[in-house]
Design an enzyme around this catalytic site. Structure first.
Site, PDB file in Angstrom:
ATOM      1  N   HIS A 143      -0.871   2.034  -2.244  1.00  0.00           N
ATOM      2  CA  HIS A 143      -0.247   0.890  -2.847  1.00  0.00           C
ATOM      3  C   HIS A 143      -1.277  -0.326  -3.416  1.00  0.00           C
ATOM      4  O   HIS A 143      -1.797  -1.036  -2.614  1.00  0.00           O
ATOM      5  CB  HIS A 143       0.760   0.108  -1.841  1.00  0.00           C
ATOM      6  CG  HIS A 143       1.735  -0.332  -2.535  1.00  0.00           C
ATOM      7  ND1 HIS A 143       3.320  -0.322  -2.197  1.00  0.00           N
ATOM      8  CD2 HIS A 143       2.005  -1.416  -3.452  1.00  0.00           C
ATOM      9  CE1 HIS A 143       4.275  -1.162  -2.857  1.00  0.00           C
ATOM     10  NE2 HIS A 143       3.353  -1.900  -3.664  1.00  0.00           N
ATOM     11  N   LEU A 144      -1.177  -0.322  -4.701  1.00  0.00           N
ATOM     12  CA  LEU A 144      -2.002  -1.179  -5.609  1.00  0.00           C
ATOM     13  C   LEU A 144      -1.673  -2.695  -4.905  1.00  0.00           C
ATOM     14  O   LEU A 144      -0.792  -3.028  -4.729  1.00  0.00           O
ATOM     15  CB  LEU A 144      -1.798  -0.922  -6.890  1.00  0.00           C
ATOM     16  CG  LEU A 144      -2.215  -2.082  -7.717  1.00  0.00           C
ATOM     17  CD1 LEU A 144      -3.804  -1.693  -8.272  1.00  0.00           C
ATOM     18  CD2 LEU A 144      -1.444  -2.525  -8.903  1.00  0.00           C
ATOM     19  N   HIS A 145      -2.669  -3.688  -4.953  1.00  0.00           N
ATOM     20  CA  HIS A 145      -2.709  -4.849  -4.598  1.00  0.00           C
ATOM     21  C   HIS A 145      -3.787  -5.614  -4.957  1.00  0.00           C
ATOM     22  O   HIS A 145      -5.043  -5.086  -4.682  1.00  0.00           O
ATOM     23  CB  HIS A 145      -2.436  -4.986  -3.101  1.00  0.00           C
ATOM     24  CG  HIS A 145      -3.225  -4.374  -2.069  1.00  0.00           C
ATOM     25  ND1 HIS A 145      -3.435  -3.133  -1.801  1.00  0.00           N
ATOM     26  CD2 HIS A 145      -4.409  -4.869  -1.245  1.00  0.00           C
ATOM     27  CE1 HIS A 145      -4.353  -2.785  -1.216  1.00  0.00           C
ATOM     28  NE2 HIS A 145      -5.134  -3.730  -0.730  1.00  0.00           N
ATOM     29  N   GLN A 146      -3.722  -6.831  -5.398  1.00  0.00           N
ATOM     30  CA  GLN A 146      -4.776  -7.548  -6.125  1.00  0.00           C
ATOM     31  C   GLN A 146      -4.812  -8.790  -4.969  1.00  0.00           C
ATOM     32  O   GLN A 146      -4.200  -9.457  -4.589  1.00  0.00           O
ATOM     33  CB  GLN A 146      -4.135  -8.252  -7.424  1.00  0.00           C
ATOM     34  CG  GLN A 146      -4.974  -9.495  -7.778  1.00  0.00           C
ATOM     35  CD  GLN A 146      -6.083  -9.240  -8.923  1.00  0.00           C
ATOM     36  OE1 GLN A 146      -6.036  -7.970  -9.068  1.00  0.00           O
ATOM     37  NE2 GLN A 146      -6.704 -10.269  -9.028  1.00  0.00           N
TER      38      GLN A 146
END
Length: 185
Positions: A143-146
């Site tokens: 799950h992409l996260h910045q």
């Protein structure tokens, strides 16, 4: 046991005093060992903490602000006080999988996060980034996260450099409340 104690095995020294103090954080072992990973792993939305967080109460999820396509949440294992993550609601692993609207809102939320952190805690600078894939350091690669990591002059002072200790002066729930109140409507 302190860093000054020595360990002996049959009269032979197997370790030596390193002169370091220890600040024990046993709650991090569940993260390090993966004990708190869901049975199916993070790859499936049913086990992904970034998919689950928006549905939990704020004090449990640490969600600071919600948009249409992304939300901001405090990192449960922060590098620095106020370390935020900007996550799409949609379970995607790679930045190239975001649609144009998600990409825009992720950028706008990152800018807003920086403004809020500056307002609340007077950050001097930031480290921003995404770790894409496990080999790149992503703890939850599915799950992409910045990352939005606030920095201050001297935050890499003697404590982590010489003392090998990270000091987080505020409870995460208190930080979440301050950021949520400062986040523009």
């Amino acid at each position: 046991m302190t860093g000054a104690e020595r360990h002996f095995d049959g009269g032979t020294e197997t370790g030596s005093a390193d002169g370091l103090e220890r600040l024990w954080t046993p709650h991090r072992m569940t993260y390090i060992s993966g004990e708190d990973r869901p049975e199916g792993g993070y790859e499936k939305p049913t086990g992904c903490p970034f998919c689950l967080a928006p549905g939990l109460p704020p004090e449990q999820s640490l969600v600071v602000a919600r948009g249409e396509r992304v939300y901001a949440v405090l990192n449960l294992y922060p590098y620095n006080p106020g370390h935020l993550l900007v996550c799409p609601y949609r379970h995607v692993a790679d930045y190239t999988e975001l649609d144009p609207d998600e990409t825009i809102e992720l950028g706008v939320f990152t800018q807003t996060a920086m403004r809020v952190v500056r307002k609340v805690s007077n950050a001097h600078g930031f480290n921003l980034g995404m770790n894409q894939g496990g080999v790149a350091g992503a703890g939850i690669a599915a799950h992409l996260h910045q990352h939005v990591v606030p920095r201050w002059g001297g935050d890499a002072n003697f404590m982590p450099v010489i003392g090998r200790t990270k000091v987080l002066p505020q409870l995460l729930t208190d930080t979440r409340d301050l950021f949520a109140q400062a986040w523009p409507s």
